[in-house]
Scaffold this motif. Sequence first.
Motif, PDB file in Angstrom:
ATOM      1  N   GLY A 152      -1.051  41.332  22.791  1.00  0.00           N
ATOM      2  CA  GLY A 152      -1.622  42.498  23.670  1.00  0.00           C
ATOM      3  C   GLY A 152      -1.197  43.855  23.319  1.00  0.00           C
ATOM      4  N   ALA A 153       0.140  44.027  22.806  1.00  0.00           N
ATOM      5  CA  ALA A 153       0.492  45.280  22.304  1.00  0.00           C
ATOM      6  C   ALA A 153      -0.353  45.920  21.437  1.00  0.00           C
ATOM      7  N   GLU A 154      -0.943  45.156  20.355  1.00  0.00           N
ATOM      8  CA  GLU A 154      -1.749  45.937  19.353  1.00  0.00           C
ATOM      9  C   GLU A 154      -3.365  45.867  20.089  1.00  0.00           C
ATOM     10  N   ILE A 155      -3.572  45.271  20.926  1.00  0.00           N
ATOM     11  CA  ILE A 155      -4.844  45.723  21.750  1.00  0.00           C
ATOM     12  C   ILE A 155      -4.985  46.875  22.172  1.00  0.00           C
ATOM     13  N   VAL A 156      -3.759  47.144  23.061  1.00  0.00           N
ATOM     14  CA  VAL A 156      -3.642  48.318  23.965  1.00  0.00           C
ATOM     15  C   VAL A 156      -3.497  49.419  22.889  1.00  0.00           C
ATOM     16  N   LEU A 157      -2.658  49.348  21.735  1.00  0.00           N
ATOM     17  CA  LEU A 157      -2.616  50.202  20.868  1.00  0.00           C
ATOM     18  C   LEU A 157      -3.699  50.886  20.199  1.00  0.00           C
ATOM     19  N   GLN A 158      -4.666  49.999  19.797  1.00  0.00           N
ATOM     20  CA  GLN A 158      -6.085  50.151  19.117  1.00  0.00           C
ATOM     21  C   GLN A 158      -6.946  50.820  20.287  1.00  0.00           C
ATOM     22  N   ARG A 159      -6.955  50.437  21.499  1.00  0.00           N
ATOM     23  CA  ARG A 159      -7.627  51.135  22.388  1.00  0.00           C
ATOM     24  C   ARG A 159      -7.267  52.608  22.647  1.00  0.00           C
ATOM     25  N   THR A 160      -5.779  52.790  22.608  1.00  0.00           N
ATOM     26  CA  THR A 160      -5.259  54.172  22.850  1.00  0.00           C
ATOM     27  C   THR A 160      -5.589  55.198  21.684  1.00  0.00           C
ATOM     28  N   VAL A 161      -5.435  54.587  20.334  1.00  0.00           N
ATOM     29  CA  VAL A 161      -5.804  55.258  19.082  1.00  0.00           C
ATOM     30  C   VAL A 161      -7.142  55.965  19.136  1.00  0.00           C
ATOM     31  N   GLU A 162      -8.251  54.772  19.311  1.00  0.00           N
ATOM     32  CA  GLU A 162      -9.654  55.110  19.271  1.00  0.00           C
ATOM     33  C   GLU A 162      -9.985  55.906  20.265  1.00  0.00           C
ATOM     34  N   GLY A 163      -9.402  55.676  21.598  1.00  0.00           N
ATOM     35  CA  GLY A 163      -9.794  56.540  22.615  1.00  0.00           C
ATOM     36  C   GLY A 163      -9.266  58.081  22.436  1.00  0.00           C
ATOM     37  N   LEU A 211      -5.313  31.510  30.806  1.00  0.00           N
ATOM     38  CA  LEU A 211      -5.872  32.086  29.620  1.00  0.00           C
ATOM     39  C   LEU A 211      -4.827  32.801  28.997  1.00  0.00           C
ATOM     40  N   GLY A 212      -4.476  32.514  27.767  1.00  0.00           N
ATOM     41  CA  GLY A 212      -3.259  33.139  27.071  1.00  0.00           C
ATOM     42  C   GLY A 212      -2.908  32.049  25.932  1.00  0.00           C
ATOM     43  N   THR A 213      -1.717  32.779  25.368  1.00  0.00           N
ATOM     44  CA  THR A 213      -1.071  32.125  24.116  1.00  0.00           C
ATOM     45  C   THR A 213      -0.459  30.866  24.647  1.00  0.00           C
ATOM     46  N   LEU A 214      -0.677  29.668  24.037  1.00  0.00           N
ATOM     47  CA  LEU A 214       0.039  28.381  24.384  1.00  0.00           C
ATOM     48  C   LEU A 214       1.495  28.482  23.815  1.00  0.00           C
ATOM     49  N   SER A 215       2.246  28.672  24.619  1.00  0.00           N
ATOM     50  CA  SER A 215       3.712  28.794  24.130  1.00  0.00           C
ATOM     51  C   SER A 215       4.660  28.360  25.235  1.00  0.00           C
ATOM     52  N   ASP A 216       6.032  27.799  24.984  1.00  0.00           N
ATOM     53  CA  ASP A 216       6.918  27.650  25.999  1.00  0.00           C
ATOM     54  C   ASP A 216       7.067  28.673  26.851  1.00  0.00           C
ATOM     55  N   HIS A 217       7.501  30.058  26.406  1.00  0.00           N
ATOM     56  CA  HIS A 217       7.934  31.047  27.163  1.00  0.00           C
ATOM     57  C   HIS A 217       6.737  31.490  28.224  1.00  0.00           C
ATOM     58  N   LYS A 218       5.468  31.349  27.853  1.00  0.00           N
ATOM     59  CA  LYS A 218       4.467  31.397  28.789  1.00  0.00           C
ATOM     60  C   LYS A 218       4.349  30.421  30.010  1.00  0.00           C
ATOM     61  N   GLY A 219       5.263  29.408  29.758  1.00  0.00           N
ATOM     62  CA  GLY A 219       5.437  28.447  31.136  1.00  0.00           C
ATOM     63  C   GLY A 219       3.997  27.369  30.963  1.00  0.00           C
ATOM     64  N   VAL A 220       3.540  27.229  29.873  1.00  0.00           N
ATOM     65  CA  VAL A 220       2.485  26.383  30.005  1.00  0.00           C
ATOM     66  C   VAL A 220       2.768  24.650  30.141  1.00  0.00           C
ATOM     67  N   ARG A 221       3.960  24.503  29.412  1.00  0.00           N
ATOM     68  CA  ARG A 221       4.477  22.997  29.943  1.00  0.00           C
ATOM     69  C   ARG A 221       4.834  22.872  31.472  1.00  0.00           C
ATOM     70  N   PRO A 266       6.444  41.413  29.874  1.00  0.00           N
ATOM     71  CA  PRO A 266       6.610  43.040  30.110  1.00  0.00           C
ATOM     72  C   PRO A 266       5.650  43.611  30.971  1.00  0.00           C
ATOM     73  N   PHE A 267       4.459  43.142  30.619  1.00  0.00           N
ATOM     74  CA  PHE A 267       3.312  43.658  31.700  1.00  0.00           C
ATOM     75  C   PHE A 267       2.417  42.618  32.235  1.00  0.00           C
ATOM     76  N   GLY A 268       1.305  42.064  31.636  1.00  0.00           N
ATOM     77  CA  GLY A 268       0.796  40.898  31.967  1.00  0.00           C
ATOM     78  C   GLY A 268      -0.780  41.427  32.204  1.00  0.00           C
ATOM     79  N   MET A 269      -1.363  41.903  31.170  1.00  0.00           N
ATOM     80  CA  MET A 269      -2.850  42.276  30.941  1.00  0.00           C
ATOM     81  C   MET A 269      -3.811  41.081  31.694  1.00  0.00           C
ATOM     82  N   VAL A 270      -3.331  39.826  31.237  1.00  0.00           N
ATOM     83  CA  VAL A 270      -4.338  38.848  31.815  1.00  0.00           C
ATOM     84  C   VAL A 270      -4.153  38.796  33.298  1.00  0.00           C
ATOM     85  N   ALA A 271      -3.121  39.091  33.895  1.00  0.00           N
ATOM     86  CA  ALA A 271      -3.264  39.266  35.322  1.00  0.00           C
ATOM     87  C   ALA A 271      -4.196  40.185  35.819  1.00  0.00           C
TER      88      ALA A 271
END
Length: 415
Positions: free
Chosen positions: A17-28, A233-243, A309-314
């Motif tokens: 998400g950090a790269e997505i937000v950065l691109q939106r900021t730069v292009e905006g 909806l998101g990354t499939l990883s342990d720290h994301k709580g998928v298990r 840190p934030f939670g754009m998916v929410a």
Amino acid sequence: MNVLFLSSLYAPNIGGGAEIVLQRTVEGLHQRGMNVCVLTTGAEPGLVEDQVKGVKVYRAGLLNTYWHFSDQRPNALARLSWHVRDRYNMGMRAYVRQVMRMENIGLVVCHNLGGWSVAVWDEISKAGVPIVQVLHDMYLLCPGSLMFKKRQCCGGPCTLCSTLRQGHAERSAQVDAVVGVSHFLLDRLQNARFFRNASAHVIYNASPKVEEVQRPHPQGRLADSEPLRFGYLGTLSDHKGVRWMIEQFKRLPFNATLQIAGRGQQDYEREIRQLAEADENIHFVGYQSPESFYRQIDVALVPSLWNEPFGMVAVEACAHSVPVIASHRGGLPEIIREGINGLLCDPDEPESLALAMLRLYRQPELRRQLAAQARASVAPLLDMDRMLDGYQQLFSQVYQNKGTFHESQPASEPL
């Protein structure tokens, strides 16, 4: 004023998400007429000039053991070697110096520093150029950026992390302004004595205006006898709580389905598919756009075990009028408010997730109320102009104060 955005990755190399937000900021900001360019790492040696949607992008060959944007996870020894060099990567300073001179840069906005290291602060400060640091994660406290180990959030840096981050807080005194994408993240770094000379700000990430989709039943489905449809909806990883999510879903005493959208590392994805394979109501649906996915579910799950840190998916779930069950971790409680747009659960009380799902099954009126209120609850976070205004005003302020900040000398370079 010519502004340089410095980041670990930049489009089309998107790590999260950090790269997505950065691109939106730069292009905006570019569309608003600001003179902006980007400096990021790349796999090819040397400095290569590129263009992404009209924005000049410099890609600097990473001077480390490997480029960190890869589907293959290196072994533990290789990762340790990479992080040791990333503690202070002296070689990357030359790229920063070169681009600042070529573009006559008046302000540098640092985002994720992985690959660059805090050495770039010294180079920018040496040139007398003010620095704005935008925080997206825990990189400055933890080389892995997560502060998460053995399915637990770390209370503080471990011995290894402290060693690899020695002197970072002192170097951060050169930063003129620091931005957290949540109050949680900003407070965490300031409490660790970072950025003592910087003005502190919270500018929430913004998602492009999500059009209000026409859901079959905007305030919740009328046919409550149907299976209640949960979704992740998101990354499939342990720290994301998928298990944890799968384990809790399998305990539900009512008819429900769980759609899991996203991808992860092959080994982990294989593990969680095996965990879910005996339950015919759990479906892995691969990549899905938010617009498509949220039409198919009734309740979104954001079961993060780490301090998100934030939670754009929410935000995006609420924007599509879907209530959210989220962990009471990190910045998520700044988005999801109990009884307003969702429910909160606590990973330290594992059954709390299943209980929240059960509550929304037993109380369809509450579910409809949360759905009806969800979009309005995140309206400010769908306003790109709000985010761009915040950054533009901050950059102008820091630039106007140029020359009044850098009173302290950069710390000596480590051996």
